[in-house]
Design a protein around this motif. Sequence first.
Motif, PDB file in Angstrom:
ATOM      1  N   THR A  59       0.819  -1.216   0.000  1.00 36.38           N
ATOM      2  CA  THR A  59       0.000   0.000   0.000  1.00 36.38           C
ATOM      3  C   THR A  59       0.854   1.268   0.000  1.00 36.38           C
ATOM      4  OG1 THR A  59      -0.160   0.008   2.429  1.00 36.38           O
ATOM      5  CG2 THR A  59      -1.893  -1.156   1.213  1.00 36.38           C
ATOM      6  N   ASP A  60       2.132   1.151  -0.313  1.00 42.70           N
ATOM      7  CA  ASP A  60       3.011   2.322  -0.324  1.00 42.70           C
ATOM      8  C   ASP A  60       2.618   3.282  -1.441  1.00 42.70           C
ATOM      9  OD1 ASP A  60       4.985   1.771  -2.805  1.00 42.70           O
ATOM     10  OD2 ASP A  60       4.513  -0.115  -1.786  1.00 42.70           O
ATOM     11  N   PHE A  61       3.206   4.456  -1.422  1.00 37.15           N
ATOM     12  CA  PHE A  61       2.818   5.526  -2.338  1.00 37.15           C
ATOM     13  C   PHE A  61       3.021   5.137  -3.797  1.00 37.15           C
ATOM     14  CE2 PHE A  61       4.023   9.621  -4.498  1.00 37.15           C
ATOM     15  CZ  PHE A  61       2.741  10.127  -4.598  1.00 37.15           C
ATOM     16  N   ASP A  62       4.133   4.494  -4.113  1.00 42.76           N
ATOM     17  CA  ASP A  62       4.373   4.108  -5.503  1.00 42.76           C
ATOM     18  C   ASP A  62       3.342   3.090  -5.980  1.00 42.76           C
ATOM     19  OD1 ASP A  62       6.672   5.677  -6.198  1.00 42.76           O
ATOM     20  OD2 ASP A  62       7.859   4.406  -4.878  1.00 42.76           O
ATOM     21  N   THR A  63       2.961   2.173  -5.103  1.00 40.08           N
ATOM     22  CA  THR A  63       1.930   1.202  -5.470  1.00 40.08           C
ATOM     23  C   THR A  63       0.595   1.900  -5.697  1.00 40.08           C
ATOM     24  OG1 THR A  63       3.040  -0.540  -4.210  1.00 40.08           O
ATOM     25  CG2 THR A  63       0.713  -0.879  -4.728  1.00 40.08           C
ATOM     26  N   PHE A  64       0.282   2.840  -4.824  1.00 33.72           N
ATOM     27  CA  PHE A  64      -0.942   3.625  -5.006  1.00 33.72           C
ATOM     28  C   PHE A  64      -0.938   4.337  -6.350  1.00 33.72           C
ATOM     29  CE2 PHE A  64      -2.445   8.058  -4.804  1.00 33.72           C
ATOM     30  CZ  PHE A  64      -3.807   7.841  -4.779  1.00 33.72           C
ATOM     31  N   MET A  65       0.175   4.970  -6.689  1.00 31.90           N
ATOM     32  CA  MET A  65       0.235   5.723  -7.943  1.00 31.90           C
ATOM     33  C   MET A  65       0.135   4.794  -9.158  1.00 31.90           C
ATOM     34  SD  MET A  65       0.126   8.916  -7.372  1.00 31.90           S
ATOM     35  CE  MET A  65       0.282   9.262  -9.123  1.00 31.90           C
ATOM     36  N   ARG A  66       0.711   3.619  -9.047  1.00 31.98           N
ATOM     37  CA  ARG A  66       0.588   2.675 -10.162  1.00 31.98           C
ATOM     38  C   ARG A  66      -0.881   2.311 -10.377  1.00 31.98           C
ATOM     39  NH1 ARG A  66      -0.038  -2.535 -11.399  1.00 31.98           N
ATOM     40  NH2 ARG A  66      -0.417  -3.083  -9.215  1.00 31.98           N
ATOM     41  N   GLY A  67      -1.605   2.062  -9.271  1.00 29.58           N
ATOM     42  CA  GLY A  67      -3.023   1.756  -9.379  1.00 29.58           C
ATOM     43  C   GLY A  67      -3.825   2.931  -9.900  1.00 29.58           C
ATOM     44  N   ALA A  68      -3.476   4.149  -9.459  1.00 30.18           N
ATOM     45  CA  ALA A  68      -4.192   5.339  -9.924  1.00 30.18           C
ATOM     46  C   ALA A  68      -4.024   5.508 -11.428  1.00 30.18           C
ATOM     47  CB  ALA A  68      -3.687   6.575  -9.182  1.00 30.18           C
ATOM     48  N   ARG A  69      -2.817   5.259 -11.920  1.00 36.65           N
ATOM     49  CA  ARG A  69      -2.593   5.374 -13.362  1.00 36.65           C
ATOM     50  C   ARG A  69      -3.355   4.301 -14.125  1.00 36.65           C
ATOM     51  NH1 ARG A  69       3.764   7.183 -14.282  1.00 36.65           N
ATOM     52  NH2 ARG A  69       3.400   9.394 -13.821  1.00 36.65           N
ATOM     53  N   ARG A  70      -3.408   3.112 -13.587  1.00 37.45           N
ATOM     54  CA  ARG A  70      -4.172   2.052 -14.251  1.00 37.45           C
ATOM     55  C   ARG A  70      -5.668   2.405 -14.273  1.00 37.45           C
ATOM     56  NH1 ARG A  70      -3.210  -3.628 -15.374  1.00 37.45           N
ATOM     57  NH2 ARG A  70      -5.208  -4.747 -15.524  1.00 37.45           N
ATOM     58  N   THR A  71      -6.138   3.013 -13.199  1.00 30.61           N
ATOM     59  CA  THR A  71      -7.525   3.449 -13.132  1.00 30.61           C
ATOM     60  C   THR A  71      -7.792   4.612 -14.082  1.00 30.61           C
ATOM     61  OG1 THR A  71      -7.739   2.723 -10.836  1.00 30.61           O
ATOM     62  CG2 THR A  71      -9.300   4.391 -11.575  1.00 30.61           C
ATOM     63  N   GLY A  72      -6.761   5.419 -14.349  1.00 23.98           N
ATOM     64  CA  GLY A  72      -6.942   6.630 -15.138  1.00 23.98           C
ATOM     65  C   GLY A  72      -7.408   7.793 -14.307  1.00 23.98           C
ATOM     66  N   ALA A  73      -6.971   7.787 -13.042  1.00 20.47           N
ATOM     67  CA  ALA A  73      -7.435   8.797 -12.089  1.00 20.47           C
ATOM     68  C   ALA A  73      -6.291   9.688 -11.633  1.00 20.47           C
ATOM     69  CB  ALA A  73      -8.074   8.122 -10.879  1.00 20.47           C
ATOM     70  N   GLN A  74      -6.625  10.939 -11.316  1.00 19.30           N
ATOM     71  CA  GLN A  74      -5.682  11.821 -10.653  1.00 19.30           C
ATOM     72  C   GLN A  74      -5.632  11.474  -9.171  1.00 19.30           C
ATOM     73  OE1 GLN A  74      -5.546  16.037 -11.642  1.00 19.30           O
ATOM     74  NE2 GLN A  74      -7.073  15.703 -13.246  1.00 19.30           N
ATOM     75  N   ALA A  75      -4.571  11.943  -8.517  1.00 18.27           N
ATOM     76  CA  ALA A  75      -4.381  11.675  -7.090  1.00 18.27           C
ATOM     77  C   ALA A  75      -4.700  12.917  -6.272  1.00 18.27           C
ATOM     78  CB  ALA A  75      -2.957  11.234  -6.818  1.00 18.27           C
TER      79      ALA A  75
END
Length: 679
Positions: free
Chosen positions: A105-121
Amino acid sequence: MPEIPLRVASAVLLTLTALNGPTAYADDVTPVTVTVNARAALATVPETGIGTNHAIWDSNLGTDETADRLKDAGVKLLRYPGGSYSDIYHWADHTAPGGYVAPGTDFDTFMRGARRTGAQAMVTANYGTGTAEEAAAWVRYANVTKGYGVKYWEIGNENYGNGHYGSAWEADDHADKSPAEYARNVVAYAEAMKAVDPTVKIGAVLTTAANWPDGLIAGGDDGTWNKVVLSIAGPKIDFVILHWYPGAFDKAGHVTDMLDLTRRQIAEHAGPGSERIGIAMTEFNTGTSSNGTNTQPGALAAADAYATLLANGVFTVDWWNVHNGIGNVTQVEGQTDYGDFGLLSSATCTSDGSVCEPPLNTPFAPYHALRMMSVFARAGDQFVRAASDQAKVSAHAVRRPNGDLAVMLINTSSDTSYPVTIGYSGFSPATGAPTVLTHTNGATGITSSTSGSATSRTLPPLSLTTVVVHPSSAQTGLPGAPGQPKASTVTDTTATITWPTASTGTRPIVKYEVHRDNGAVSEQLGETAGTSFTVGNLKPGTRYTVNVIARDSGGGVSWASPPLTFTTGTPASSSCAVRLTDQSDWGNGYVGAIDITNNGAPINGWTLNFTWPRTWQSLGSGWSAVWTQNGSNVKVVNEPANGSLPTGASTTIGFVGNYSGPNILPAVFTLNGTVCTTR
């Protein structure tokens, strides 16, 4: 919002299937009239409108399954690292002392998921146990080292819950827990973070109107939390943060006043240029575990609230939460409600193992509401006024850049299918069958069909229906919409409205029309060949929303301009003056003081009248006069001791006012029939 740490394993996803709802209705059901007014434009749908929260105690935060589910729902903003955990979380070593941090659940993992979702953070920097330097280092890592381009950064979570007002759930290591200390730190955080990346947007936490501790003033403070925070941090922030857990499914009617009060506070306290400050609803959920959080009533309330918030200009609404965990299990409208505030099942069980949620990532009903919202109101669409004459049926509408109109209809009745007639103003629908999207109680997906007409529909019980209608003729060669109007020289009865010139189409523009929104009906206030118009015959102390449209030489009409909302005042001079002050507030009531000054001839006996602006306001008690209430009208008659008011004399009376929604104070008072100046 309290968090529930999750320790759940992966499971296979369920396949979404379509389910059609019933269409029959009883002969004695009164048909519903829905009115859609394409000339009464509201806010434009932002790219970040549909959002949700991720939490570092959710071990499925970064999985592809989760990201793909959120992408399918149209989620365009993901908030991290999760509610109150934000104020104990240290991003660099991925720890949250005193809390549980799940693997992966670290920040890089979150950002990878956000990009896959197509969402901004949307990232919440640690205010409670962190520092400005730690937040600035996070910005550097995110946007300089990794190039993630994270635009939105909150400073802390629900920091008013640090014990300053009594209740304490938010971590806060600062010795001074006042709003002033929070605001001073917001300034320091903003300066440090923008020194690293000047493009980031910084948000400060505010209280939400009519929600604790809004309105409270703690000992030693110069005002409420919002007043103090905005007065100090206003010049340094780009948006404010609200959280809203209404606890009931019929509170969307509070939204306009909630946001109006917030904007008034920003305008009054945040300093010059405060109109740049946006509003983000970074935590939202419809109810409590006792009234159907993850079943169809919660979904219907979610769609209604999302649409209302976005139509009123909030740039993101973020559901709490993606996964949350099982709570109080009940049966709601024939479905099992797990008391889970998540969009997706976490596959957890009750403590005794007697009830378990469905397989991991199974969508709950509110997930389908967000999915419906994302196909109903797409980025760049413009909300327009829609209204229903049946309390059980809500209506929302958007106008699309290609000229189409989408209408979302919500039937909250448990047992009645309502026939609906849809009337259009400022729009002529095509005669062909529209596209219809429907979600019904217990359905595991949204059905799509091309059926019926643009002007009639039958709504199944507990259903969401979106009707997409084409215009009757091609929308080409028309003038462009006028730009954002502004109001100046607003008095008690007049206002001067100006706007940028609209772009011409195939024919020249011959005039502009100014229309007032009056529910879902527009009232034309006037027209002019120029770009300025002074409106007269307005009512004192009244909120007006207007749009401007351009009309060309062939009768072609533009889209409506963005909305302009302004409130008229009271007479600049009058034979009487009134000052109303909120002297002590406790969240659902307050002590009010009214100072009455006689500026005219001597008075021997007086009657003061005013009206509560909203149905959720009432008189509790009053003193120093005889107080009565009839409906929303309040009548106050002098006592013998204060009935005589010589010229220039004043008297003060007091009352207890009750409220159960945003507390818009009365603005118009009459003394012996004369409208007073309200100071």
